[in-house]
Enzyme design. Sequence first.
Site, PDB file in Angstrom:
ATOM      1  N   HIS A  63      22.180  26.623  30.143  1.00 37.42           N
ATOM      2  CA  HIS A  63      23.012  27.636  29.176  1.00 37.42           C
ATOM      3  C   HIS A  63      24.617  26.768  29.122  1.00 37.42           C
ATOM      4  O   HIS A  63      25.581  27.635  29.205  1.00 37.42           O
ATOM      5  CB  HIS A  63      23.249  28.888  30.127  1.00 37.42           C
ATOM      6  CG  HIS A  63      22.024  29.671  30.351  1.00 37.42           C
ATOM      7  ND1 HIS A  63      21.715  30.715  29.455  1.00 37.42           N
ATOM      8  CD2 HIS A  63      21.132  29.407  31.069  1.00 37.42           C
ATOM      9  CE1 HIS A  63      20.476  31.356  29.852  1.00 37.42           C
ATOM     10  NE2 HIS A  63      20.146  30.654  30.923  1.00 37.42           N
ATOM     11  N   ASN A  72      19.057  37.677  30.362  1.00 36.26           N
ATOM     12  CA  ASN A  72      18.844  36.939  29.008  1.00 36.26           C
ATOM     13  C   ASN A  72      18.365  37.982  27.898  1.00 36.26           C
ATOM     14  O   ASN A  72      18.316  39.397  28.199  1.00 36.26           O
ATOM     15  CB  ASN A  72      17.322  36.054  29.435  1.00 36.26           C
ATOM     16  CG  ASN A  72      17.440  35.073  29.889  1.00 36.26           C
ATOM     17  OD1 ASN A  72      18.757  34.495  30.091  1.00 36.26           O
ATOM     18  ND2 ASN A  72      16.671  34.240  30.594  1.00 36.26           N
ATOM     19  N   TYR A  83      23.033  29.672  41.839  1.00 38.92           N
ATOM     20  CA  TYR A  83      24.403  29.955  41.113  1.00 38.92           C
ATOM     21  C   TYR A  83      25.586  29.594  41.899  1.00 38.92           C
ATOM     22  O   TYR A  83      26.425  29.095  41.302  1.00 38.92           O
ATOM     23  CB  TYR A  83      24.471  31.383  40.260  1.00 38.92           C
ATOM     24  CG  TYR A  83      23.247  31.480  39.382  1.00 38.92           C
ATOM     25  CD1 TYR A  83      22.066  31.527  39.912  1.00 38.92           C
ATOM     26  CD2 TYR A  83      23.662  31.791  38.126  1.00 38.92           C
ATOM     27  CE1 TYR A  83      20.896  31.762  38.841  1.00 38.92           C
ATOM     28  CE2 TYR A  83      22.801  31.726  37.268  1.00 38.92           C
ATOM     29  CZ  TYR A  83      21.594  31.759  37.432  1.00 38.92           C
ATOM     30  OH  TYR A  83      20.610  32.160  36.568  1.00 38.92           O
TER      31      TYR A  83
HETATM   32 FE1  HDE Z   1      19.824  31.011  35.416  1.00 34.11          FE
HETATM   33  N1  HDE Z   1      20.876  29.287  35.892  1.00 34.11           N
HETATM   34  N2  HDE Z   1      18.401  30.292  36.636  1.00 34.11           N
HETATM   35  N3  HDE Z   1      18.321  32.122  34.846  1.00 34.11           N
HETATM   36  N4  HDE Z   1      21.044  31.544  34.096  1.00 34.11           N
HETATM   37  C1  HDE Z   1      22.295  29.117  35.054  1.00 34.11           C
HETATM   38  O1  HDE Z   1      24.267  28.607  36.411  1.00 34.11           O
HETATM   39  C2  HDE Z   1      18.718  29.151  37.768  1.00 34.11           C
HETATM   40  C3  HDE Z   1      17.234  32.462  35.348  1.00 34.11           C
HETATM   41  C4  HDE Z   1      21.071  32.529  33.365  1.00 34.11           C
HETATM   42  O2  HDE Z   1      26.705  32.603  30.875  1.00 34.11           O
HETATM   43  C5  HDE Z   1      23.208  27.923  36.061  1.00 34.11           C
HETATM   44  O3  HDE Z   1      26.437  28.862  36.223  1.00 34.11           O
HETATM   45  C6  HDE Z   1      17.437  29.287  38.668  1.00 34.11           C
HETATM   46  C7  HDE Z   1      16.491  33.637  34.911  1.00 34.11           C
HETATM   47  C8  HDE Z   1      22.031  32.688  32.619  1.00 34.11           C
HETATM   48  O4  HDE Z   1      27.674  31.082  32.551  1.00 34.11           O
HETATM   49  C9  HDE Z   1      22.328  27.741  37.113  1.00 34.11           C
HETATM   50  C10 HDE Z   1      16.601  30.109  37.910  1.00 34.11           C
HETATM   51  C11 HDE Z   1      17.676  34.316  34.002  1.00 34.11           C
HETATM   52  C12 HDE Z   1      23.027  31.962  32.587  1.00 34.11           C
HETATM   53  C13 HDE Z   1      20.898  28.630  37.079  1.00 34.11           C
HETATM   54  C14 HDE Z   1      17.122  30.500  36.839  1.00 34.11           C
HETATM   55  C15 HDE Z   1      18.673  33.359  34.016  1.00 34.11           C
HETATM   56  C16 HDE Z   1      22.245  30.949  33.813  1.00 34.11           C
HETATM   57  C17 HDE Z   1      23.557  26.906  34.975  1.00 34.11           C
HETATM   58  C18 HDE Z   1      15.137  30.137  38.628  1.00 34.11           C
HETATM   59  C19 HDE Z   1      17.281  35.493  33.139  1.00 34.11           C
HETATM   60  C20 HDE Z   1      24.220  31.448  31.993  1.00 34.11           C
HETATM   61  C21 HDE Z   1      25.271  27.376  35.176  1.00 34.11           C
HETATM   62  C22 HDE Z   1      15.038  30.456  39.967  1.00 34.11           C
HETATM   63  C23 HDE Z   1      17.343  36.778  34.238  1.00 34.11           C
HETATM   64  C24 HDE Z   1      25.275  32.082  32.963  1.00 34.11           C
HETATM   65  C25 HDE Z   1      25.153  28.335  36.037  1.00 34.11           C
HETATM   66  C26 HDE Z   1      26.618  31.956  32.208  1.00 34.11           C
HETATM   67  C27 HDE Z   1      22.796  29.767  34.290  1.00 34.11           C
HETATM   68  C28 HDE Z   1      19.687  28.581  37.837  1.00 34.11           C
HETATM   69  C29 HDE Z   1      16.547  31.433  36.031  1.00 34.11           C
HETATM   70  C30 HDE Z   1      19.783  33.503  33.253  1.00 34.11           C
HETATM   71  C31 HDE Z   1      21.686  26.372  37.247  1.00 34.11           C
HETATM   72  C32 HDE Z   1      17.331  28.203  39.752  1.00 34.11           C
HETATM   73  C33 HDE Z   1      15.200  34.447  35.169  1.00 34.11           C
HETATM   74  C34 HDE Z   1      22.296  34.148  31.492  1.00 34.11           C
HETATM   75  O5  HDE Z   1      22.666  27.962  38.214  1.00 34.11           O
END
Ligand code: HDE
Length: 705
Positions: free
Chosen positions: A75, A147, A361
Amino acid sequence: MEKNTGKNNIKTNQLEEHLTDNIGKILTTNDGVPIYDNNNSLKVGNRGPSLQQDHIYFDKMMHFDRERIPERVVHARGSAAHGVFEMKADISQYTTAQFLQMGVKTPVFVRFSTVAGFKGSTDLARDVRGFSVKFYTEEGNYDLVGNNIPVFFIQDAMNFPDLVHAVKPEPNKEIPQAASAHDTFWDFISLIPESAHMIMWIMSDRAIPRSLRMMEGFGVHSFKLVNKEGKGTFVKFHWKPKLGVHGVAWNEAQKISGYNSDFHREELWENIDKANFPQWDLGVQLIPEEDELKYSFDILDPTKLVPEELVPVTILGTMTLNKNPENFFAETEQAAFDPGRLVPGIDVSNDPLLQGRIFSYMDTQNYRLGGNFHEIPINRSVNQKSNNQKDGSSRIDILKGNVSYFPNSQASGCPYHAMLKGETGFQSHQEKINARKVRERSDSFADHFSQARLFFNSQSEIEQLHIIKALSFELSKVKDTKIRERQVAILNQIDPKLASEVGKNLNITPPKDLDELTLQFARQNHPNYPIEGKKLEVEKSEALSMKVKDGEGSIATRKVAFLVADGVSKKSIDALKTILENQGAEAVLIGEKVGALKFEEGETTTIKNTYKTDASVLYDALYTPNGPSVDTLYNNPDYFEWLKDAFMHCKAIAFASGTEKLIEKSDIKVDKGIIQEKDAKEWTTQLIDLMKKHRYWQRELDMEK
Ligand code: HDE
């Protein structure tokens, strides 16, 4: 505890206290020392070597050297806006959350993003879009980090780094950028059959939105609402856009990436700037705790959705985005979202993906922004924080006194915790769990294909065709034929027609069974795989299709290109322009060069967009007005390129009377999407009705025959 006053009112945004400008001010160093000369470093003689004592130069350059922070691993590319969420329903029987009480208005900051691409990548990549909402509630920040697709690729957080490594550019050559059409992604996907449902969404037009303003949002996981008796209710969150859900054509997406890789970002910004404030309704699906195990799927499994036919979506309120950020870095880049930012009345469920996110996060924000990231204005709670923390990198708040521990008597026991005085604070839902500690996957997560099939069955004919084409494109780009075959075998489990159509494009006869390697992987989680799933309660779900129903849709904020040249009739332009504007759409004149354009009637206007600076992919429909300009356009190859693309992308194309020779010379075939003034009095209504449906997709189906 110091609390904000003014319940139910939008509070002054914390950012405003920190907004500055430099109008009329003298240039200073970061310590406020006025700078005499900002052009020359300190040297020995005006041709001599520079001096190490030049603290003015160091002050400037050292800041510059640190102007980037690590971009988000996923993202990274995003755009954001401020707004407000207003609750219009009463769900107090389910939750105590203050911002979810009837009539409460809560400031929000919303960031949309792509997932795979780097920070500077194109907006139009085929990808999931992030939809993160930070609610600045009176009880602290609540983040709904969702999402635009309601399910996810994987079921357990343990596999997340691998998924991301697989989709990111391949590590030896760092290619391709912002694309899933490569070997490592499909290698991983074809070994992980739980991804089947998400793959159907990501290969659909949902993954190439027309606008960030025209996307749904989903919380994805089941969460829990908790009421004042401590009773929990499972909840799925939905954002429904007022402008409808629309995508572009894949060929169009690729071209937009070339013409304007900031297309989504720019049009979000411009529309907010023009006060076309985008809006979404927040809806919930509520599932009583007693129904947790009632369905054919497990509601804790993030690769499954709850069909709206089983549990309808109740609309709670509306979010309006009404203000652009003042500074991209300070706000959008430094915004720290975290699904663990919960407020009293909302809790997490045991979804293993969500559980894993709670850690990731916070950890990411601590790394990206430092240990006091919650003090950065965009992340600050409007409810003053009061705790015993004083230290850490880049600490901003200065906590007075000698007390930094709890319990204490020296500061009169403050800050005290809520239970001490019988006040409310965050309390986890007291779920009873009696189980062994294991590293295992529940067999209730093992049905990987029923909902993928539900999604495919719920699509209109054109949507199914687009999925087939997208899969064919992506898998054609995969070089390893074994990976292609493994994936086609998965498609065959979803739907034999889907597999055979994709197979035809890849010269593959779909294998009947899953590949041995895929089975091997699935059996690591489910030793008896494949396991017969329970029969799904519904075979089709209308909400999964993007099809616009008859009589619905809007053309508000749509852009229509008026294709003109010197001598064009102003009367012919005005015949449509006002009608479009009355419906909230915009008419943009496209000319041969920027600057003055002469009308047939003698007056002039100013052209800002030309056939060469823009392209038809940046507009929703085309119109050619009449006048002597027709003869000029007849000899302009760029004009015909515009028509051809719009035709291929199934757009509505309108022609004023007297432009017939242009149609004849063009490559377009007259169909119901080509609207000619000469054919009907109500041609403008026809055009608007067609635009409401977004595209004349039948054209593509006809071309396939
Ligand atoms: Fe994320 N995800 N994600 N994700 N995600 C990040 O956090 C992560 C997942 C989502 O506008 C990171 O600040 C793991 C699902 C959005 O700043 C990180 C897992 C969904 C955004 C991270 C998931 C999301 C992130 C990267 C699986 C939908 C952008 C930078 C366990 C519900 C936030 C950050 C923004 C961002 C980890 C799966 C949505 C790396 C470990 C499922 C919208 O921390």
